[in-house]
Design a protein around this motif. Sequence first.
Motif, PDB file in Angstrom:
ATOM      1  N   ALA A 278      -7.108-103.251  52.641  1.00 60.04           N
ATOM      2  CA  ALA A 278      -8.271-102.368  52.651  1.00 60.04           C
ATOM      3  C   ALA A 278      -9.501-103.110  53.140  1.00 60.04           C
ATOM      4  O   ALA A 278      -9.808-104.201  52.674  1.00 60.04           O
ATOM      5  CB  ALA A 278      -8.512-101.822  51.243  1.00 60.04           C
TER       6      ALA A 278
ATOM      7  N   LEU B 274     -10.599 -99.269  57.012  1.00 53.78           N
ATOM      8  CA  LEU B 274      -9.753 -98.327  56.274  1.00 53.78           C
ATOM      9  C   LEU B 274     -10.592 -97.276  55.570  1.00 53.78           C
ATOM     10  O   LEU B 274     -10.261 -96.095  55.566  1.00 53.78           O
ATOM     11  CB  LEU B 274      -8.900 -99.067  55.244  1.00 53.78           C
ATOM     12  CG  LEU B 274      -8.058 -98.119  54.396  1.00 53.78           C
ATOM     13  CD1 LEU B 274      -6.703 -97.913  55.051  1.00 53.78           C
ATOM     14  CD2 LEU B 274      -7.890 -98.627  52.988  1.00 53.78           C
ATOM     15  N   VAL B 275     -11.692 -97.712  54.994  1.00 54.88           N
ATOM     16  CA  VAL B 275     -12.563 -96.776  54.280  1.00 54.88           C
ATOM     17  C   VAL B 275     -13.038 -95.677  55.226  1.00 54.88           C
ATOM     18  O   VAL B 275     -12.958 -94.486  54.908  1.00 54.88           O
ATOM     19  CB  VAL B 275     -13.766 -97.518  53.669  1.00 54.88           C
ATOM     20  CG1 VAL B 275     -14.779 -96.526  53.121  1.00 54.88           C
ATOM     21  CG2 VAL B 275     -13.301 -98.458  52.583  1.00 54.88           C
TER      22      VAL B 275
ATOM     23  N   GLN C 210     -10.090 -93.373  56.193  1.00 57.23           N
ATOM     24  CA  GLN C 210      -9.641 -92.557  55.082  1.00 57.23           C
ATOM     25  C   GLN C 210     -10.621 -91.417  54.818  1.00 57.23           C
ATOM     26  O   GLN C 210     -10.210 -90.274  54.631  1.00 57.23           O
ATOM     27  CB  GLN C 210      -9.520 -93.443  53.833  1.00 57.23           C
ATOM     28  CG  GLN C 210      -9.310 -92.678  52.563  1.00 57.23           C
ATOM     29  CD  GLN C 210      -7.924 -92.887  52.000  1.00 57.23           C
ATOM     30  OE1 GLN C 210      -6.980 -93.210  52.717  1.00 57.23           O
ATOM     31  NE2 GLN C 210      -7.783 -92.723  50.710  1.00 57.23           N
ATOM     32  N   ASN C 211     -11.896 -91.714  54.826  1.00 53.31           N
ATOM     33  CA  ASN C 211     -12.865 -90.676  54.489  1.00 53.31           C
ATOM     34  C   ASN C 211     -13.047 -89.675  55.618  1.00 53.31           C
ATOM     35  O   ASN C 211     -13.214 -88.476  55.368  1.00 53.31           O
ATOM     36  CB  ASN C 211     -14.190 -91.319  54.086  1.00 53.31           C
ATOM     37  CG  ASN C 211     -14.105 -91.946  52.711  1.00 53.31           C
ATOM     38  OD1 ASN C 211     -13.267 -91.560  51.901  1.00 53.31           O
ATOM     39  ND2 ASN C 211     -14.940 -92.942  52.450  1.00 53.31           N
TER      40      ASN C 211
ATOM     41  N   LEU D  46     -10.664 -88.830  57.567  1.00 51.24           N
ATOM     42  CA  LEU D  46      -9.463 -88.008  57.488  1.00 51.24           C
ATOM     43  C   LEU D  46      -9.567 -87.012  56.340  1.00 51.24           C
ATOM     44  O   LEU D  46      -9.182 -85.854  56.463  1.00 51.24           O
ATOM     45  CB  LEU D  46      -8.245 -88.906  57.311  1.00 51.24           C
ATOM     46  CG  LEU D  46      -6.902 -88.211  57.294  1.00 51.24           C
ATOM     47  CD1 LEU D  46      -6.722 -87.361  58.539  1.00 51.24           C
ATOM     48  CD2 LEU D  46      -5.779 -89.219  57.185  1.00 51.24           C
ATOM     49  N   LEU D  47     -10.102 -87.474  55.239  1.00 50.20           N
ATOM     50  CA  LEU D  47     -10.285 -86.616  54.074  1.00 50.20           C
ATOM     51  C   LEU D  47     -11.088 -85.384  54.472  1.00 50.20           C
ATOM     52  O   LEU D  47     -10.744 -84.245  54.129  1.00 50.20           O
ATOM     53  CB  LEU D  47     -11.061 -87.412  53.026  1.00 50.20           C
ATOM     54  CG  LEU D  47     -10.681 -87.286  51.565  1.00 50.20           C
ATOM     55  CD1 LEU D  47      -9.201 -87.521  51.381  1.00 50.20           C
ATOM     56  CD2 LEU D  47     -11.456 -88.309  50.753  1.00 50.20           C
TER      57      LEU D  47
ATOM     58  N   GLU E 108      -9.112 -83.131  56.861  1.00 47.20           N
ATOM     59  CA  GLU E 108      -8.070 -82.367  56.174  1.00 47.20           C
ATOM     60  C   GLU E 108      -8.662 -81.210  55.380  1.00 47.20           C
ATOM     61  O   GLU E 108      -8.082 -80.125  55.336  1.00 47.20           O
ATOM     62  CB  GLU E 108      -7.263 -83.292  55.252  1.00 47.20           C
ATOM     63  CG  GLU E 108      -6.298 -84.174  56.025  1.00 47.20           C
ATOM     64  CD  GLU E 108      -5.459 -85.054  55.123  1.00 47.20           C
ATOM     65  OE1 GLU E 108      -5.831 -85.266  53.952  1.00 47.20           O
ATOM     66  OE2 GLU E 108      -4.424 -85.554  55.615  1.00 47.20           O
TER      67      GLU E 108
ATOM     68  N   THR F 290     -14.141 -83.281  49.039  1.00 47.47           N
ATOM     69  CA  THR F 290     -13.720 -84.662  49.227  1.00 47.47           C
ATOM     70  C   THR F 290     -14.160 -85.581  48.099  1.00 47.47           C
ATOM     71  O   THR F 290     -13.600 -86.654  47.925  1.00 47.47           O
ATOM     72  CB  THR F 290     -14.303 -85.236  50.530  1.00 47.47           C
ATOM     73  OG1 THR F 290     -15.731 -85.170  50.444  1.00 47.47           O
ATOM     74  CG2 THR F 290     -13.843 -84.438  51.726  1.00 47.47           C
TER      75      THR F 290
ATOM     76  N   ARG G 129      -4.985 -87.524  62.168  1.00 46.29           N
ATOM     77  CA  ARG G 129      -4.730 -88.811  61.531  1.00 46.29           C
ATOM     78  C   ARG G 129      -4.777 -89.967  62.530  1.00 46.29           C
ATOM     79  O   ARG G 129      -5.391 -90.997  62.267  1.00 46.29           O
ATOM     80  CB  ARG G 129      -3.356 -88.782  60.840  1.00 46.29           C
ATOM     81  CG  ARG G 129      -2.943 -90.067  60.155  1.00 46.29           C
ATOM     82  CD  ARG G 129      -1.609 -89.870  59.448  1.00 46.29           C
ATOM     83  NE  ARG G 129      -1.685 -88.746  58.527  1.00 46.29           N
ATOM     84  CZ  ARG G 129      -1.876 -88.887  57.211  1.00 46.29           C
ATOM     85  NH1 ARG G 129      -1.980 -90.092  56.690  1.00 46.29           N
ATOM     86  NH2 ARG G 129      -1.950 -87.823  56.449  1.00 46.29           N
TER      87      ARG G 129
END
Lengths: 418, 418
Positions: free
Chosen positions: B5, B9-10, B13-14, B16-17, B20, B37, B400
Motif C-alpha cells: 500500500a 494504491l490509495v 482505490q478511492n 475506483l470506489l 463503482e 464511499t 478498474r
Amino acid sequence: MREKADSDLVRRQNRLLLLEALRQHGAMARVDMGRHTGLSPASITSISSQLIGDGILEEAHTPHTAAEGPQRRGRPTTQIDFNPKGANVVAVKVSIDGLELALADARGAILARRTSRSATHDADSAAFGKLVADEITALLTKARVPTRRVARVGIAVQGVADSQAGTVVWSPAFRGRNISVAAAIEERLGIACRVANDANMIAEGLIGSDRKRYGGTAAVVFMGWGVGMGLIINGQVYHGPTGAAAEFGHMNHLPDGPLCRCGRRGCVEAYVADYSLLRWASGHAATQPPSSNAIPPDDMLALEAAAHRGEPAAVSAYAKAGEALGFGLARLIAILTPARIVLAGPGTRAMPLIRPHLERALEQGVVDELRRTVEIEVVPIDTDMIIKGTIDRALRHVDREIFAHGPLKKGRELETVA
Amino acid sequence: MREKADSDLVRRQNRLLLLEALRQHGAMARVDMGRHTGLSPASITSISSQLIGDGILEEAHTPHTAAEGPQRRGRPTTQIDFNPKGANVVAVKVSIDGLELALADARGAILARRTSRSATHDADSAAFGKLVADEITALLTKARVPTRRVARVGIAVQGVADSQAGTVVWSPAFRGRNISVAAAIEERLGIACRVANDANMIAEGLIGSDRKRYGGTAAVVFMGWGVGMGLIINGQVYHGPTGAAAEFGHMNHLPDGPLCRCGRRGCVEAYVADYSLLRWASGHAATQPPSSNAIPPDDMLALEAAAHRGEPAAVSAYAKAGEALGFGLARLIAILTPARIVLAGPGTRAMPLIRPHLERALEQGVVDELRRTVEIEVVPIDTDMIIKGTIDRALRHVDREIFAHGPLKKGRELETVA
DNA sequence: AACATTTTTTTGGACGCCGAAATAAAACAA
DNA sequence: TTGTTTTATTTCGGCGTCCAAAAAAATGTT
C-alpha cells in the motif's frame, strides 16, 4: 473494493503484509522483508520498529551461531521474529469421545496440551460451554498463562458448523442441534472465539504449510469415520453464505442409494465412510440404519486385510466406495475444476483398494480436458493437523485483526505485551 | 493481501470506489458520493475534479428540470455522471448461427448494433479472428467511432472458454478446438479483448442489475439448446484456475445414463437440454448420439404442448429432466450452498412441467437445513442479457484497469478523452 | 435585505511512503 | 593496525493523499 483507503488502511495493509511474510517464511532480516513485501528499506525500518515497540515482534539476539552458511561480507543481518509473548491462542478439537486442547504462543509453538474424555454427546449449549471453558482454564493454569493473554480460541468440530453464528448446527458429537458455543466462551472467558468445521481446519493447515501448493483452488477430502471436505477458493478457505462448510460427504451419489447417518439415501458418505464399508462387507441391507457408535480402528484394519486377501464382500465394499468417491469428485470437478484434490484421513490407508475404481469413475464422469488439469494426491494426515490448522487460522486472525491495527489506542485493552 | 500500500494504491482505490458507486447508482451529486464511499467532502471534491479533468466524468448541466422533488433549501447539487465520450466498449456474442455485436459508450448506453449470419462452424483461429475484426470495424464505421476510442472488446461464447488464454476451448459453434480469439483481435485492432462463457456473462449482468440480490454467492443455470452455469462467489463471477467456467451441464447425473454431446454418458445436459427432451419424447434410444443441428424453436413448443396435453412420452421426458436437474442442483448445494439459484433461458418456459420433479429430487438429495437457506428463482431472460452482461463486465474492467489509474502519464496512450 | 440552510471549495495539518544520503558493522587487504 | 569494501539499517526531506475546519457559493425564508 470495499473499504475506503486512507493512511490508516495503508498502515494496516503494510503491517499485515510484513506479518504474513514472517508467518510464511519464519524469522528473517529486514532486507528480506523488503524483498518479500516490495516495501522500501526505509519503510521496513519504520514498520518493524513500531511492531517491536508494540511487543509484537522482537529482534533475535541469537549469538549468530545458527547463521546459515559462511559469514558473508558487510554488516550482518539481524533476524526478526514474532515475540512469543505477544499473544497466545488456544485450539480445541471436539470429537465423539472427548476434547483435545492445545495452547500456542504467537510463533505457533505449542506450549501445553490437554485431553479430556468427558462425554459431550448429551450436552446442551450451557453445559458444553461450561465444559470447554473449564478445560481451557485448566490448560492455562497448567501452563501458567493468564487468561487475558489469550487472544483467541478456535474450536474444530466434525459436522456442520456455522462459523458466523458460532454454533454447531449438526455434529455426530452431539445429540442436540444448533449448540451455541462461541458466545458461551466469549462470555465466560472474555476471549474471542470461532467455531469451524474440522475439514476446513485441515485445509487451513495445508495452506499454512505450503502456500504455493495449496494456495490457489483446491479441495481437501477427509475420509474416516465420516467424509468431510474443506474447499480452498482463490487461496481462502470457503465458508458458504451461512458460514457452513461444504458438505461433500452428504452430496448425493445415487438416488435411492444406501441410508446415510444424515437420514437421506445415497450420500457419498453412505458409501465411503468407515461404517458404510463395514455395512457392505457384513452383508447387511443397505437400508439398515448406520450405527452411531464409534468404530474401533481394529475393525477397519481387519476389513482392509480381508480385502487384500481377496474376500469378495470386502473387495466389493471398497469397489463401491471407489466408484462413489470417483463420481463425487467428478461432479466437484465439473463445478469448480480445482487445481488440486487432496485425499486425507485414516480412510486413505485403503487407497490401493479404492484407487482403480475411483479412476474408472473419473474417466466416466469428467471430460478429459478437465480431468487432466486436476491433480489428485493422497496425504496421510496425522490427526494433529486439525489442531495445527486451528492454531494457524487463529494466529492469522490475530495478525489481521489485532496486530495489524497498530498501537491499540482506545477500545479493546487486550494486554498482548509482556 | 497481495499488494503493498502506498499513495498510489490509495488514489486508485478511492477513484475506483467512486466510479463503482456511480456505476451502481447512476448520476449523483458530490454529497451522495461521500455517503456511498465514506470519503470526506474535501476528498470527493479533489477526486471528482481530477476525474472530470481526465475526461472520465462530467458535470450534468441539465437545466435542473429533472430535479427530483420540490426544490429544497440550500445550495443546489450538481449531478455528476460518466462522460459518454470517455471510452467505448464492444460486446460480441457468438452463437451457432452467427455473430451479434453491440457498441456502447462509457455510460453503458448502446450506440449501435450489428448482426451477421456468417458461418463460423468451420472457421479456424485465423479466419474467425479476421471475421470478428472485420465485423467490429464495420460496426465502428457505421457509428463513426474511431477504433482507438474502444477500450475493450468482450466476447461471449457458448461452451468452454479459457478467459486467461483468450481461447475457446470447446464450443458448439465451432468444429475445431482451442480457437484462439483474443490474441487475434488484439493484434488486428489493437484493442484489449476478453473471451468468456455466455452463462458467466448472464451472471455478470445480474450482478450489475441488482448487487444486493445477486452479489453474494449465487448460481445462474442457463437452460436451452445446452445447459450452462455461471457461478458467483462472494460477489465475483468465478473463473476456475484455468479460466474455464463451471461445467454444470456436463456434471454427471447417473453413471451409464444417456449419451451427451460431450461424448460422456449421463451428463445433466443429456437430460435437460432441448435435444435431450426431444430424444426422450421421440422414443429414441438414450444411446443415440445427439443431433448437432440447431433445433427449431417450434419443435420445443410442440413438445411442451404435447406434455401439457398429457401425452405420456412428453410428460416423462420433462419428468426425467426435472429429476436430473434437481439432483444436479442438490449436489451443487451440498458443495457450495449458494444463497440463490437462478434458472434462466428458454428452457424455463417448461418450468411448470419440470418443477414438481425438481422439488422431489431436491427433497431426496439435500439435507433440509441446507435446502431451506437456498432460494431458487426463475428468470425468463431475454437473450440481450448476454450482450448487456458483456458490456457491463467490459466497463467494470475499464473502470478498474484504466479509469482508476489516473492521468496515464507514460505507457499506453489510449485516447480516452474527447 | 438579512438570515438560514445546504453544497462545494479552500486551507493547513497529519500520516506514511519513498529516494538519497548517512551511519553501522562486519570481512578483507595492505 | 588501519584503511577499503561491502552489505544492512537508519535518518532526513519531500511528496501525495487524506481529513477537519473554515470559507465560499447558491439558493430559500422571513
